[in-house]
Scaffold this motif. Structure first.
Motif, PDB file in Angstrom:
ATOM      1  N   GLU A 173      51.994  67.685  41.235  1.00  0.00           N
ATOM      2  CA  GLU A 173      52.912  67.839  40.103  1.00  0.00           C
ATOM      3  C   GLU A 173      53.017  69.310  39.706  1.00  0.00           C
ATOM      4  O   GLU A 173      54.104  69.830  39.458  1.00  0.00           O
ATOM      5  N   ALA A 174      51.856  69.985  39.686  1.00  0.00           N
ATOM      6  CA  ALA A 174      51.851  71.397  39.275  1.00  0.00           C
ATOM      7  C   ALA A 174      52.723  72.234  40.210  1.00  0.00           C
ATOM      8  O   ALA A 174      53.446  73.126  39.770  1.00  0.00           O
ATOM      9  N   HIS A 175      52.660  71.953  41.510  1.00  0.00           N
ATOM     10  CA  HIS A 175      53.408  72.759  42.498  1.00  0.00           C
ATOM     11  C   HIS A 175      54.725  72.128  42.925  1.00  0.00           C
ATOM     12  O   HIS A 175      55.417  72.671  43.770  1.00  0.00           O
ATOM     13  N   ARG A 176      55.013  70.965  42.383  1.00  0.00           N
ATOM     14  CA  ARG A 176      56.243  70.228  42.754  1.00  0.00           C
ATOM     15  C   ARG A 176      56.340  70.026  44.260  1.00  0.00           C
ATOM     16  O   ARG A 176      57.384  70.226  44.882  1.00  0.00           O
ATOM     17  N   ARG A 177      55.230  69.638  44.828  1.00  0.00           N
ATOM     18  CA  ARG A 177      55.149  69.475  46.286  1.00  0.00           C
ATOM     19  C   ARG A 177      55.132  68.009  46.676  1.00  0.00           C
ATOM     20  O   ARG A 177      54.911  67.130  45.855  1.00  0.00           O
ATOM     21  N   ILE A 178      55.273  67.808  47.978  1.00  0.00           N
ATOM     22  CA  ILE A 178      54.932  66.508  48.560  1.00  0.00           C
ATOM     23  C   ILE A 178      53.477  66.633  49.011  1.00  0.00           C
ATOM     24  O   ILE A 178      53.109  67.606  49.679  1.00  0.00           O
ATOM     25  N   MET A 179      52.640  65.685  48.607  1.00  0.00           N
ATOM     26  CA  MET A 179      51.249  65.663  49.074  1.00  0.00           C
ATOM     27  C   MET A 179      51.071  64.392  49.902  1.00  0.00           C
ATOM     28  O   MET A 179      51.420  63.295  49.448  1.00  0.00           O
ATOM     29  N   PHE A 230      57.940  65.822  42.493  1.00  0.00           N
ATOM     30  CA  PHE A 230      56.790  65.793  43.402  1.00  0.00           C
ATOM     31  C   PHE A 230      56.683  64.364  43.933  1.00  0.00           C
ATOM     32  O   PHE A 230      57.210  63.437  43.308  1.00  0.00           O
ATOM     33  N   SER A 231      56.032  64.213  45.067  1.00  0.00           N
ATOM     34  CA  SER A 231      55.850  62.851  45.604  1.00  0.00           C
ATOM     35  C   SER A 231      54.510  62.744  46.295  1.00  0.00           C
ATOM     36  O   SER A 231      54.035  63.694  46.923  1.00  0.00           O
ATOM     37  N   ILE A 232      53.912  61.577  46.178  1.00  0.00           N
ATOM     38  CA  ILE A 232      52.632  61.301  46.837  1.00  0.00           C
ATOM     39  C   ILE A 232      52.879  60.273  47.942  1.00  0.00           C
ATOM     40  O   ILE A 232      53.418  59.191  47.691  1.00  0.00           O
ATOM     41  N   VAL A 233      52.480  60.639  49.152  1.00  0.00           N
ATOM     42  CA  VAL A 233      52.627  59.749  50.305  1.00  0.00           C
ATOM     43  C   VAL A 233      51.227  59.391  50.814  1.00  0.00           C
ATOM     44  O   VAL A 233      50.419  60.286  51.066  1.00  0.00           O
ATOM     45  N   VAL A 234      50.949  58.100  50.945  1.00  0.00           N
ATOM     46  CA  VAL A 234      49.693  57.673  51.565  1.00  0.00           C
ATOM     47  C   VAL A 234      50.037  57.144  52.954  1.00  0.00           C
ATOM     48  O   VAL A 234      50.902  56.272  53.091  1.00  0.00           O
ATOM     49  N   VAL A 235      49.396  57.699  53.961  1.00  0.00           N
ATOM     50  CA  VAL A 235      49.677  57.227  55.323  1.00  0.00           C
ATOM     51  C   VAL A 235      48.385  56.720  55.962  1.00  0.00           C
ATOM     52  O   VAL A 235      47.349  57.392  55.922  1.00  0.00           O
ATOM     53  N   ALA A 236      48.459  55.524  56.509  1.00  0.00           N
ATOM     54  CA  ALA A 236      47.310  54.976  57.240  1.00  0.00           C
ATOM     55  C   ALA A 236      47.210  55.681  58.584  1.00  0.00           C
ATOM     56  O   ALA A 236      48.230  56.003  59.196  1.00  0.00           O
ATOM     57  N   GLU A 237      45.985  55.894  59.057  1.00  0.00           N
ATOM     58  CA  GLU A 237      45.807  56.609  60.330  1.00  0.00           C
ATOM     59  C   GLU A 237      46.504  55.887  61.489  1.00  0.00           C
ATOM     60  O   GLU A 237      46.874  56.505  62.478  1.00  0.00           O
ATOM     61  N   GLY A 238      46.696  54.579  61.353  1.00  0.00           N
ATOM     62  CA  GLY A 238      47.305  53.806  62.440  1.00  0.00           C
ATOM     63  C   GLY A 238      48.807  53.603  62.268  1.00  0.00           C
ATOM     64  O   GLY A 238      49.429  52.868  63.053  1.00  0.00           O
ATOM     65  N   ALA A 239      49.407  54.246  61.251  1.00  0.00           N
ATOM     66  CA  ALA A 239      50.855  54.086  61.036  1.00  0.00           C
ATOM     67  C   ALA A 239      51.620  54.824  62.130  1.00  0.00           C
ATOM     68  O   ALA A 239      51.142  55.813  62.678  1.00  0.00           O
ATOM     69  N   ARG A 240      52.810  54.330  62.438  1.00  0.00           N
ATOM     70  CA  ARG A 240      53.607  54.996  63.487  1.00  0.00           C
ATOM     71  C   ARG A 240      55.081  54.925  63.132  1.00  0.00           C
ATOM     72  O   ARG A 240      55.525  53.990  62.432  1.00  0.00           O
ATOM     73  N   PRO A 241      55.844  55.911  63.611  1.00  0.00           N
ATOM     74  CA  PRO A 241      57.281  55.878  63.349  1.00  0.00           C
ATOM     75  C   PRO A 241      57.955  54.767  64.147  1.00  0.00           C
ATOM     76  O   PRO A 241      57.442  54.365  65.193  1.00  0.00           O
TER      77      PRO A 241
END
Ligand code: F6P
Length: 362
Positions: A173-179, A230-241
């Motif tokens: 939020e502070a940096h207005r980034r995607i984490m 800002f946005s928070i993305v949680v990705v599982a190690e086994g996720a795939r496109p």
């Protein structure tokens, strides 16, 4: 407790560690000792049956104070297929599985409690079919073992990941980034889903739902338009496109499973290009397996350990203890091995998250 014909049992831990292993060992030792059975602690999984120096008697005194400890006092190994292995000892070369069978008898054991994940449970089932009376206890932070609603270790991993997401929120939020935060779970999205929802993530990418980063980018843009920035993305190690493959650190080799990793980095590079927003990523890795087990995991582990001894006393071998709330029940190992419990697409938490506006990138 019924009176038993068991005099001595062995207990071992196999596969990757998970918070709560020590709580199971403690429960097994205390319950068995109170029923007049002595317990031999086998170190480094089935190696404890191969090498004489890798086993020791465990008394209640030896397990005092371990309830709250992560890791395992017995040590563990993530080995390949022991049925395809030869071992060289000072007294000769043996087929691993034959030696385990022989030593089980020589060590005067009547039964085993085998605590482990899908790999260890599958190996245990083979030894059961060869004649070793045993009960399995399911362990994994991934929560993907078939036949049980939950495994100890999962709640601790989810709590840790949730805390990490909370911390990332403020800096995002502070940096207005995607984490982007990458969590474990192998081929299942349980950790990502539960920690993602508990941490209020905007996007959750799980192996069960192949993702399209254009959709994720669209979600980020909508949030920016609404002023979130800002946005928070949680990705599982086994996720795939969609149409793509999982990110690997190391391919499978010599009976060892593949090592997953790199999903967050891949998403970060692509999302930064797609959105034009500064994007950073964090990989939580083995931190999720460390530390103190939560109260839930300690309780579940203790129930599993107590139930495992109860099943041995009743002569119910070849079973796995399983959590079927509100009960802990026996499930035949034959129904468990070779299967995986993935997140169902109609799981209520998936549907609720979608209803809340969380994107799964599909
Ligand atoms: O199965 C538990 C787990 O932590 C997975 O989530 C992860 O993919 C794997 O083990 C990591 O294994 P290792 O400790 O061998 O790197």
């Amino acid at each position: 407790m019924p009176t038993s014909s068991l005099a001595k049992i062995g207990v071992l831990t196999g596969g990757g560690d998970a918070p709560g292993l020590n709580a199971v060992i403690r429960a097994v030792v205390k319950t068995a000792t109170n029923a007049g059975i002595s317990v031999l602690g086998l170190e480094d999984s089935f190696d404890g049956l191969i090498y004489p120096e890798k086993s020791r008697l465990l008394t209640p005194r030896d397990v005092t104070g371990i309830l709250r400890l992560g890791g395992t006092i017995l040590g563990t190994v993530n080995r390949g297929d022991p049925f395809a292995e030869q071992i060289v000892t000072p007294i000769g070369t043996f087929d691993y599985a034959d030696r385990v069978m022989e030593m089980f008898q020589k060590m005067g054991l009547d039964a085993l409690v085998c605590i482990g994940g899908d790999g260890t449970l599958a190996i245990s089932y083979e030894f059961y079919k060869k004649g070793i009376p045993l009960v399995g206890v399911p362990k994994t932070i991934d929560n993907d073992i078939y036949g049980t609603t939950s495994c100890f270790g999962f709640d601790t991993a989810v709590s840790f990941a949730t805390d990490a997401i909370d911390r990332l929120h403020t800096t995002a939020e502070a940096h207005r980034r995607i984490m982007i935060v990458e969590v474990m779970g192998r081929n299942a999205g349980w950790i990502a889903l539960h920690a993602g929802v508990a941490g209020g993530a905007d996007v959750i990418l799980i192996p069960e739902i192949p993702y399209d980063l254009a959709k994720v980018s669209e979600c980020v843009r909508r949030r920016d338009e609404k002023g979130a920035r800002f946005s928070i993305v949680v990705v599982a190690e086994g996720a795939r496109p969609k149409g793509g493959s999982v990110s690997l650190i190391e391919a499978a080799h010599d009976g060892h499973v593949e090592r997953l990793g790199g999903a967050a980095m891949a998403c970060a590079t692509a999302l930064e290009k797609l959105t034009g927003k500064e994007t950073r990523y964090v990989v939580l890795g083995h931190l999720q397996r460390g530390g103190v087990p939560t109260a839930f995991d300690r309780t579940l582990a203790t129930r599993f350990g107590g139930k495992a001894v109860e099943l041995l006393l009743k002569g119910q071998f070849g079973k796995m203890v399983a959590n079927h709330p509100p009960d802990i029940v026996p499930v035949p190992l034959g129904e468990v091995v070779g299967r995986q419990k993935l997140v169902p697409l109609d799981y209520d938490l998936v549907l609720t998250a979608r209803a809340l506006g969380v994107s799964f990138g599909d």
